[in-house]
Scaffold this motif. Structure first.
Motif, short mmCIF file in Angstrom:
data_model
loop_
_atom_site.label_atom_id
_atom_site.label_comp_id
_atom_site.label_asym_id
_atom_site.label_seq_id
_atom_site.Cartn_x
_atom_site.Cartn_y
_atom_site.Cartn_z
N GLY A 28 0.82 -1.21 0.00
CA GLY A 28 0.00 0.00 0.00
C GLY A 28 0.85 1.26 0.00
N TYR A 29 1.97 1.18 0.69
CA TYR A 29 2.88 2.34 0.65
C TYR A 29 3.48 2.51 -0.74
CZ TYR A 29 6.92 5.32 1.54
OH TYR A 29 7.85 6.31 1.48
N GLU A 30 3.76 1.39 -1.42
CA GLU A 30 4.23 1.50 -2.81
C GLU A 30 3.18 2.24 -3.65
OE1 GLU A 30 5.90 -2.19 -4.62
OE2 GLU A 30 5.85 -3.00 -2.59
N VAL A 31 1.91 1.93 -3.42
CA VAL A 31 0.84 2.61 -4.17
C VAL A 31 0.81 4.09 -3.80
CG1 VAL A 31 -1.63 2.71 -4.71
CG2 VAL A 31 -0.54 0.50 -4.25
N TYR A 32 0.81 4.36 -2.49
CA TYR A 32 0.75 5.77 -2.07
C TYR A 32 1.91 6.56 -2.68
CZ TYR A 32 1.35 10.09 0.32
OH TYR A 32 1.54 11.43 0.54
N ARG A 33 3.12 6.01 -2.55
CA ARG A 33 4.30 6.76 -2.94
C ARG A 33 4.36 6.99 -4.46
NH1 ARG A 33 10.09 5.66 -3.39
NH2 ARG A 33 9.64 3.44 -3.43
N GLN A 34 3.90 5.98 -5.19
CA GLN A 34 4.04 6.07 -6.65
C GLN A 34 2.81 6.66 -7.34
OE1 GLN A 34 5.92 2.56 -8.50
NE2 GLN A 34 6.34 1.87 -6.42
N VAL A 35 1.68 6.69 -6.65
CA VAL A 35 0.46 7.20 -7.29
C VAL A 35 -0.13 8.39 -6.51
CG1 VAL A 35 -1.84 6.65 -8.18
CG2 VAL A 35 -0.05 4.89 -8.21
N CYS A 36 -0.61 8.12 -5.32
CA CYS A 36 -1.37 9.15 -4.57
C CYS A 36 -0.53 10.35 -4.18
CB CYS A 36 -2.00 8.56 -3.32
SG CYS A 36 -2.47 6.83 -3.43
N ALA A 37 0.77 10.11 -3.88
CA ALA A 37 1.62 11.19 -3.37
C ALA A 37 1.79 12.31 -4.39
CB ALA A 37 2.99 10.63 -2.97
N ALA A 38 1.43 12.07 -5.64
CA ALA A 38 1.51 13.14 -6.63
C ALA A 38 0.56 14.27 -6.30
CB ALA A 38 1.20 12.58 -8.03
#
Ligand code: HEM
Length: 242
Positions: A28-38
């Motif tokens: 989930g952190y991979e998703v946050y960092r690579q997608v949502c964090a934008a």
């Protein structure tokens, strides 16, 4: 205005004694960092928080060092950027709210630190919409994009999502199959991505979750033992007086 009510999903950590799924937190952190964090900040989180939760210290240092963190002023009064450290907070995507709105058709992507939590006062907007099950809501938003029903208009720059109040959301669909590649090889379907990012957000909003349940287990064990012992003791003491 009626929006669809999200269903209750069978989260792995729902059980009375179940811990969070830490492999899922990591994905989930991979998703946050690579997608949502934008677009979404998580101001309450620092890199060090994930050490021993989903990553080793070495791994987390490497991840932090990939970020460019603004620091300063230096001895000459200048701001500068440097690689991130474990003690740094997650970087924010926009310098301020105006910049965030300007980039998102006037809408503000809320900070995600407490988005799944009703208990901690949470992100006011989301929590007002749903008294519980905020993970279910976030999961439903992320997976719920669809074409509008015949005859339903979608406003300019907005997207149709039946779970969002008013059904017109300024967030474009953020997840697609295979939008990222998971380190552990898990197939990155939309529902998998959404599940993992929600588990990560749940952990972020309630990092004491596992400890709380472990303490509950200890308390029940000790209380159970004490109950038994005091019952036995009482019978023992009173046996001569009957
Ligand atoms: C709103 C989650 C990715 C832009 C939201 C909301 C959540 C959320 C929970 C609040 C919905 C509500 O107010 O009820 C996520 C997650 C993402 C993600 C988990 C990654 C998987 C993105 C990206 C962008 C974005 C990449 C920008 C391109 C926005 C905007 C809003 C929003 C502008 C405000 C929507 C509105 O008020 O109409 N997001 N988001 N999000 N998000 Fe995201």
């Amino acid at each position: 205005e009626l929006e669809l009510h999200p269903p209750h999903y069978p989260w792995a950590h729902k059980g009375f004694l179940s811990s969070l799924d830490h492999a899922s937190i990591r994905r989930g952190y991979e998703v946050y960092r690579q997608v949502c964090a934008a677009c979404h900040s998580m101001e309450q989180l620092a890199y060090r928080h994930l050490v021993d939760v989903a990553y080793t210290e070495e791994e987390m240092k490497a991840i932090a060092s990939e970020a460019q963190i603004e620091d300063g002023p230096d001895d000459d009064g200048n701001m500068f950027t440097r690689p991130g450290k474990l003690s740094d907070s997650f970087p924010k995507p926009y310098p301020n709210e105006q910049a965030a709105r300007a980039a998102n058709a006037g809408a503000y992507p809320p900070d995600l630190s407490l988005i799944t939590s009703a208990r901690h006062g949470g992100e006011a907007l989301v929590v007002r919409r749903l008294d519980n099950g905020c993970k279910d809501y976030v999961f439903s938003i992320l997976t719920g994009y669809t074409d509008p029903p015949a005859g339903v208009e979608v406003k300019d720059d907005l997207y149709y999502n039946p779970y969002f109040p008013g059904q017109n959301i300024a967030m474009a669909p953020a997840l697609y199959n295979e939008i990222i590649e998971y380190e552990d090889g898990t197939p990155a379907t939309v529902s998998q991505l959404a599940k993992d990012v929600c588990t990560f957000l749940k952990w972020a909003a309630e990092p004491e979750h596992d400890d709380r349940k472990r303490m509950g287990m200890k308390a029940m064990t000790i209380l159970g033992f004490l109950t038994f012992a005091s019952y036995y003791y009482k019978r023992h003491k009173w046996s001569v007086l009957k």
